[in-house]
Design an enzyme around this catalytic site. Structure first.
Site, mmCIF file in Angstrom:
data_model
loop_
_atom_site.group_PDB
_atom_site.id
_atom_site.type_symbol
_atom_site.label_atom_id
_atom_site.label_comp_id
_atom_site.label_asym_id
_atom_site.label_seq_id
_atom_site.Cartn_x
_atom_site.Cartn_y
_atom_site.Cartn_z
ATOM 1 C CG PHE A 163 -1.814 1.294 1.152
ATOM 2 C CD1 PHE A 163 -2.975 1.305 0.402
ATOM 3 C CD2 PHE A 163 -1.430 2.464 1.783
ATOM 4 C CE1 PHE A 163 -3.750 2.461 0.289
ATOM 5 C CE2 PHE A 163 -2.195 3.626 1.681
ATOM 6 C CZ PHE A 163 -3.361 3.613 0.928
ATOM 7 C CG ASP A 248 5.659 4.096 1.817
ATOM 8 O OD1 ASP A 248 5.636 4.820 2.831
ATOM 9 O OD2 ASP A 248 4.675 3.953 1.068
ATOM 10 C CE LYS A 277 -1.110 7.083 6.715
ATOM 11 N NZ LYS A 277 -0.775 6.036 5.779
HETATM 12 C C1 LIG Z 1 -0.906 6.170 4.317
HETATM 13 C C2 LIG Z 1 0.182 5.631 3.479
HETATM 14 C C3 LIG Z 1 0.492 6.194 2.224
HETATM 15 C C4 LIG Z 1 -0.324 7.307 1.619
HETATM 16 O O1 LIG Z 1 -0.354 8.452 2.396
HETATM 17 P P1 LIG Z 1 -1.500 9.568 2.132
HETATM 18 O O2 LIG Z 1 -1.102 10.708 3.006
HETATM 19 O O3 LIG Z 1 -2.804 8.944 2.527
HETATM 20 O O4 LIG Z 1 -1.456 9.898 0.682
HETATM 21 C C5 LIG Z 1 1.567 5.680 1.533
HETATM 22 N N1 LIG Z 1 2.290 4.664 2.019
HETATM 23 C C6 LIG Z 1 2.022 4.086 3.204
HETATM 24 C C7 LIG Z 1 2.878 2.977 3.707
HETATM 25 C C8 LIG Z 1 0.953 4.536 3.966
HETATM 26 O O5 LIG Z 1 0.663 3.947 5.129
#
Ligand SMILES: *Cc1c(COP(=O)(O)O)cnc(C)c1O
Length: 421
Positions: A163, A248, A277
């Site tokens: 994700f 990520d 985040k």
């Molecule tokens: C939440 C998340 C995203 C996307 O972040 P947004 O601020 O919602 O665009 C990307 N990668 C990971 C691992 C995430 O948990």
């Protein structure tokens, strides 16, 4: 406030799928949202009006322990005093300049974040998905301009179950049909390999591979932890094949796993960190790509940008977040509370819980699918005064703010036990 109202999540109604009573403030807000908000989420029937630390209060005065923490955007809890103070002070001075001009906030923020990550440069953006997009552009440009891949040929290896956000390019390489389907035509250039499988990764890398993009722990997939040594293996492999390792850490980073970055659990330093985040302290969206100059140096004026990226308000909050992480106390707290969470949840295995995966203050709990779905479990926990979110099928993900107390963790474990009885 009556006794009943003060009790966490206390309600007279029973049953996990009840809708809020007509005529209540909760009902009014839920039906307004149902009338006017696009249905790209299906929120639990709780309407939050205020919050502090690890706790939220709904429009009817009931309190709930927030064990989702905005998908880890609230690592430091709701309205952390020093983050609110930084935001408030900045609101009174300067909020936006655009990058056409300097602000007195951006340099200090990027310096501190780069030092926290042990890297040279920061490219500030706003949302997580934008930062992932930025990392994809970084990797492709690096591939063409530094590695020497023929233009238009670059490939990026990603993991099954990934994700990384919701843009059209990112959903192009999602293998979750709900996130992916009917958004084509899709962006090419991605290869998917099983998460945690080093041999498959090695077999997929070619001379045209520019990056391996991974989550060190897969959050949305259900807090999936790779086999020990895998991250280190990826690090060695990418280094030897001249491929960027892009982590990520939008959900796993900034203290959640008991270390500043989840890669740190194996002492691995990727070429590129993707952050978001919690970097915005739960106040404003702040994301960033952090890497050394030989990688992020591929950008030239005009080749990438964002109107709001690195704005003074975001930079002030982001710098305050980095300041909180600099002492290590939140990382230690995540570790300490995580040990308690894990041992409490482990006792439920065999009593309605099939499996528990923990890393720091972060847990994926697989319920016995014959007993209830993850969605049902989140309804029942809501009634117990605990907010969580299901992921796929019978899995519930738990990620309380790192400012939760020992008592909060006990309460969480008791609530979990109660819904299984
Ligand atoms: C939440 C998340 C995203 C996307 O972040 P947004 O601020 O919602 O665009 C990307 N990668 C990971 C691992 C995430 O948990």
């Amino acid at each position: 406030m009556s006794d009943t109202a003060a009790r966490p999540g206390a309600r007279e109604q029973a049953g996990p799928h009840r809708t809020p009573l007509p005529g209540t403030p909760t009902h009014e807000h839920v039906s307004l949202a149902e009338d006017w908000v696009a249905s790209n989420y299906s929120p639990l029937p709780v309407v939050i009006a205020s919050a502090e630390g690890a706790w939220v209060t709904d429009v009817e005065g009931r309190r709930y322990l927030d064990a989702l923490a905005g998908y880890s955007a609230l690592n430091f809890g709701h309205r952390h005093p020093s983050l609110v103070a930084a935001a408030r002070a900045q609101l009174d001075r300067l909020t936006l300049t655009s990058r056409a001009f300097h602000s007195d906030r951006l340099g200090p923020f990027c310096r501190d974040l780069a030092m926290l990550a042990g890297k040279d440069l920061v490219l500030p953006m706003n949302t997580g998905a934008e930062a992932v997009e930025t990392a994809v552009k970084t990797a492709r440009r690096w591939g063409y301009e530094v590695k020497g891949v023929p233009d238009g040929r670059a490939r990026i290896v990603v993991m099954a179950g990934n994700f990384h956000g919701r843009t059209t390019t990112i959903v192009s390489f999602s293998d979750d049909p709900v996130a992916h389907d009917h958004y084509g035509p899709y962006t090419p250039g991605f290869d998917i390999v099983p998460f945690g499988d080093l041999e498959a990764l090695e077999a997929t890398i070619t001379d045209e591979t520019v990056a391996v993009l991974l989550e060190p722990v897969q959050g949305e997939a259900g807090v999936i932890i790779p086999p020990g040594g895998w991250l280190r293996g990826v690090r060695e492999l990418t280094r030897s094949r001249d491929v960027l390792m892009v982590a990520d850490e939008i959900q796993s980073g900034l203290g959640r796993t008991g270390t500043t970055f989840a890669c740190g659990v194996e002492d691995v330093v990727p070429d590129v960190y993707v952050l978001g985040k919690a970097l915005g302290g739960g106040i404003v969206p702040v994301s960033a790509v952090v890497a050394d100059r030989d990688v992020l140096g591929v950008f030239t004026p005009g080749s990438h940008g964002s109107t709001f990226g690195g704005n003074p308000l975001a930079a002030a909050v982001g710098q305050a977040v980095v300041g909180l992480l600099a002492t290590g106390e939140y990382q230690q707290q995540a570790h300490r509370l995580g040990v308690a969470l894990e041992s409490g949840l482990r006792e439920l295995v065999g009593h309605g819980v099939d499996a528990v995966r923990c890393r720091g203050l972060w847990a994926g709990v697989d319920l016995d699918p014959d007993l209830m779905t993850g969605r049902e479990a989140s309804y029942r926990l809501l009634e117990q005064g605990v907010l969580v979110k299901d992921t796929h099928g019978s899995t519930v993900r738990i990620a309380p703010p790192l400012v939760a107390s020992d008592g909060d963790i006990d309460l969480l474990i008791e609530a979990f036990g109660a819904i299984l009885r």
